[in-house]
Design a protein around this motif. Sequence first.
Motif, mmCIF file in Angstrom:
data_model
loop_
_atom_site.group_PDB
_atom_site.id
_atom_site.type_symbol
_atom_site.label_atom_id
_atom_site.label_comp_id
_atom_site.label_asym_id
_atom_site.label_seq_id
_atom_site.Cartn_x
_atom_site.Cartn_y
_atom_site.Cartn_z
ATOM 1 N N CYS A 1 0.834 -1.207 0.000
ATOM 2 C CA CYS A 1 0.000 0.000 0.000
ATOM 3 C C CYS A 1 0.866 1.253 0.000
ATOM 4 O O CYS A 1 0.591 2.211 -0.737
ATOM 5 C CB CYS A 1 -0.932 0.006 1.201
ATOM 6 S SG CYS A 1 -2.256 -1.193 1.109
ATOM 7 N N ALA A 2 1.928 1.242 0.802
ATOM 8 C CA ALA A 2 2.832 2.388 0.830
ATOM 9 C C ALA A 2 3.518 2.562 -0.516
ATOM 10 O O ALA A 2 3.675 3.688 -1.009
ATOM 11 C CB ALA A 2 3.866 2.216 1.936
ATOM 12 N N LEU A 3 3.918 1.460 -1.152
ATOM 13 C CA LEU A 3 4.563 1.551 -2.464
ATOM 14 C C LEU A 3 3.611 2.108 -3.512
ATOM 15 O O LEU A 3 4.021 2.899 -4.368
ATOM 16 C CB LEU A 3 5.096 0.190 -2.893
ATOM 17 C CG LEU A 3 5.868 0.163 -4.209
ATOM 18 C CD1 LEU A 3 7.080 1.094 -4.150
ATOM 19 C CD2 LEU A 3 6.290 -1.248 -4.553
ATOM 20 N N LEU A 4 2.348 1.730 -3.443
ATOM 21 C CA LEU A 4 1.367 2.295 -4.382
ATOM 22 C C LEU A 4 1.258 3.802 -4.217
ATOM 23 O O LEU A 4 1.203 4.543 -5.199
ATOM 24 C CB LEU A 4 0.002 1.637 -4.177
ATOM 25 C CG LEU A 4 -0.167 0.251 -4.753
ATOM 26 C CD1 LEU A 4 -1.506 -0.338 -4.321
ATOM 27 C CD2 LEU A 4 -0.061 0.282 -6.256
ATOM 28 N N LEU B 1 5.363 9.733 -7.462
ATOM 29 C CA LEU B 1 6.785 9.734 -7.798
ATOM 30 C C LEU B 1 7.148 10.947 -8.646
ATOM 31 O O LEU B 1 6.447 11.279 -9.593
ATOM 32 C CB LEU B 1 7.108 8.453 -8.561
ATOM 33 C CG LEU B 1 8.556 8.073 -8.736
ATOM 34 C CD1 LEU B 1 9.145 7.694 -7.384
ATOM 35 C CD2 LEU B 1 8.665 6.902 -9.679
ATOM 36 N N HIS B 2 8.240 11.588 -8.306
ATOM 37 C CA HIS B 2 8.728 12.725 -9.087
ATOM 38 C C HIS B 2 9.380 12.178 -10.356
ATOM 39 O O HIS B 2 10.281 11.349 -10.281
ATOM 40 C CB HIS B 2 9.739 13.527 -8.263
ATOM 41 C CG HIS B 2 9.929 14.912 -8.756
ATOM 42 N ND1 HIS B 2 10.666 15.202 -9.863
ATOM 43 C CD2 HIS B 2 9.457 16.100 -8.307
ATOM 44 C CE1 HIS B 2 10.672 16.498 -10.068
ATOM 45 N NE2 HIS B 2 9.929 17.065 -9.129
ATOM 46 N N ALA C 1 11.369 5.168 -3.422
ATOM 47 C CA ALA C 1 10.011 4.753 -3.066
ATOM 48 C C ALA C 1 9.990 3.316 -2.566
ATOM 49 O O ALA C 1 9.313 3.002 -1.575
ATOM 50 C CB ALA C 1 9.084 4.907 -4.277
ATOM 51 N N VAL C 2 10.747 2.423 -3.212
ATOM 52 C CA VAL C 2 10.796 1.020 -2.789
ATOM 53 C C VAL C 2 11.429 0.901 -1.396
ATOM 54 O O VAL C 2 10.928 0.170 -0.533
ATOM 55 C CB VAL C 2 11.562 0.172 -3.832
ATOM 56 C CG1 VAL C 2 11.895 -1.209 -3.300
ATOM 57 C CG2 VAL C 2 10.752 0.062 -5.120
ATOM 58 N N CYS C 3 12.514 1.633 -1.177
ATOM 59 C CA CYS C 3 13.167 1.589 0.138
ATOM 60 C C CYS C 3 12.260 2.160 1.226
ATOM 61 O O CYS C 3 12.201 1.623 2.339
ATOM 62 C CB CYS C 3 14.486 2.355 0.095
ATOM 63 S SG CYS C 3 15.753 1.532 -0.894
ATOM 64 N N SER C 4 11.550 3.219 0.911
ATOM 65 C CA SER C 4 10.634 3.808 1.889
ATOM 66 C C SER C 4 9.471 2.866 2.198
ATOM 67 O O SER C 4 9.046 2.748 3.350
ATOM 68 C CB SER C 4 10.100 5.145 1.373
ATOM 69 O OG SER C 4 11.145 6.060 1.224
ATOM 70 N N ALA C 5 8.959 2.198 1.177
ATOM 71 C CA ALA C 5 7.874 1.239 1.401
ATOM 72 C C ALA C 5 8.352 0.063 2.239
ATOM 73 O O ALA C 5 7.630 -0.421 3.119
ATOM 74 C CB ALA C 5 7.321 0.754 0.063
#
Length: 94
Positions: free
Chosen positions: A8-11, A17-18, A72-76
Amino acid sequence: PPIAVSCCALLVYASTLHPSVAGGDSGELIAAACSLGTPHPPGYPLHTLLGHLFIRLLPFGTPAARCNLLSAVCSAAATGLVFSCSLHLSLTLL
């Protein structure tokens, strides 16, 4: 559930995404990932190597968008890890 939270966070992160170079150090980090160079100290070697892999392996988008996708992947993944740790701690305290 932690994987669902990460997905969900990755979505959310991927949808916002910039697409190019944002402000701050992002341009320097993207350039370092493209050339496997060293950005300013401390150098961020793991980010540089993973960014280089994302740039070389993903067949879509600009190099800047690919490095932003790495973030984004690392943050998710971090979101899922924090959720998992919080769940574990809350269940052990009960």
